[in-house]
Motif scaffolding. Sequence first.
Motif, PDB file in Angstrom:
ATOM      1  N   SER A  96       0.829  -1.207   0.000  1.00  0.00           N
ATOM      2  CA  SER A  96       0.000   0.000   0.000  1.00  0.00           C
ATOM      3  C   SER A  96       0.867   1.262   0.000  1.00  0.00           C
ATOM      4  O   SER A  96       2.027   1.237   0.436  1.00  0.00           O
ATOM      5  CB  SER A  96      -0.918   0.018   1.222  1.00  0.00           C
ATOM      6  OG  SER A  96      -0.159   0.201   2.394  1.00  0.00           O
ATOM      7  N   GLN A  97       0.285   2.335  -0.454  1.00  0.00           N
ATOM      8  CA  GLN A  97       0.992   3.615  -0.480  1.00  0.00           C
ATOM      9  C   GLN A  97       1.292   4.090   0.935  1.00  0.00           C
ATOM     10  O   GLN A  97       2.367   4.635   1.198  1.00  0.00           O
ATOM     11  CB  GLN A  97       0.154   4.653  -1.220  1.00  0.00           C
ATOM     12  CG  GLN A  97       0.863   5.969  -1.411  1.00  0.00           C
ATOM     13  CD  GLN A  97       0.039   6.972  -2.205  1.00  0.00           C
ATOM     14  OE1 GLN A  97      -1.125   6.736  -2.507  1.00  0.00           O
ATOM     15  NE2 GLN A  97       0.631   8.092  -2.525  1.00  0.00           N
ATOM     16  N   SER A  98       0.388   3.853   1.867  1.00  0.00           N
ATOM     17  CA  SER A  98       0.625   4.286   3.247  1.00  0.00           C
ATOM     18  C   SER A  98       1.804   3.532   3.868  1.00  0.00           C
ATOM     19  O   SER A  98       2.562   4.104   4.652  1.00  0.00           O
ATOM     20  CB  SER A  98      -0.629   4.117   4.095  1.00  0.00           C
ATOM     21  OG  SER A  98      -1.012   2.762   4.153  1.00  0.00           O
ATOM     22  N   ARG A 102       5.104   5.394   5.307  1.00  0.00           N
ATOM     23  CA  ARG A 102       5.551   5.142   6.679  1.00  0.00           C
ATOM     24  C   ARG A 102       7.017   4.705   6.713  1.00  0.00           C
ATOM     25  O   ARG A 102       7.803   5.185   7.528  1.00  0.00           O
ATOM     26  CB  ARG A 102       4.649   4.093   7.329  1.00  0.00           C
ATOM     27  CG  ARG A 102       4.899   3.902   8.802  1.00  0.00           C
ATOM     28  CD  ARG A 102       3.870   2.984   9.471  1.00  0.00           C
ATOM     29  NE  ARG A 102       3.798   1.663   8.867  1.00  0.00           N
ATOM     30  CZ  ARG A 102       2.788   1.217   8.106  1.00  0.00           C
ATOM     31  NH1 ARG A 102       1.751   1.998   7.862  1.00  0.00           N
ATOM     32  NH2 ARG A 102       2.798   0.005   7.603  1.00  0.00           N
TER      33      ARG A 102
END
Length: 115
Positions: A96-98, A102
Amino acid sequence: MESQKVHIRHVMLWEFKQGNSAKVTAEKICRVYGEGLITDRAVRNWFVKFRSGDMTLKDEPRAGRPSDFDDNLLKAVLEQNPRQSTRCIAERLNTSQSTVIRHLEKLGKISKKGV
């Protein structure tokens, strides 16, 4: 953001040492810094930590699912093209992009106005 968290924790430690309650401390912090910044419960948790003798202001590691994300692979992708978007990196690494954001923050890579 992190420096604001540490500042608020210093305020909580000060209030704890002054003998104020967690509820009063949370109310004071919200009055000064903005409503909803911190909850009574969060201040209570910090006060429990302070009462036990631990005066450190850093976050403790949290329990949860360990990450199987490979930071070295992320570094390798960045070396190929450091100007690619987090969305593109996420697609290449099948995550995921998140997660990418992070881990970039953890590596100290921050966006400076698109650079």
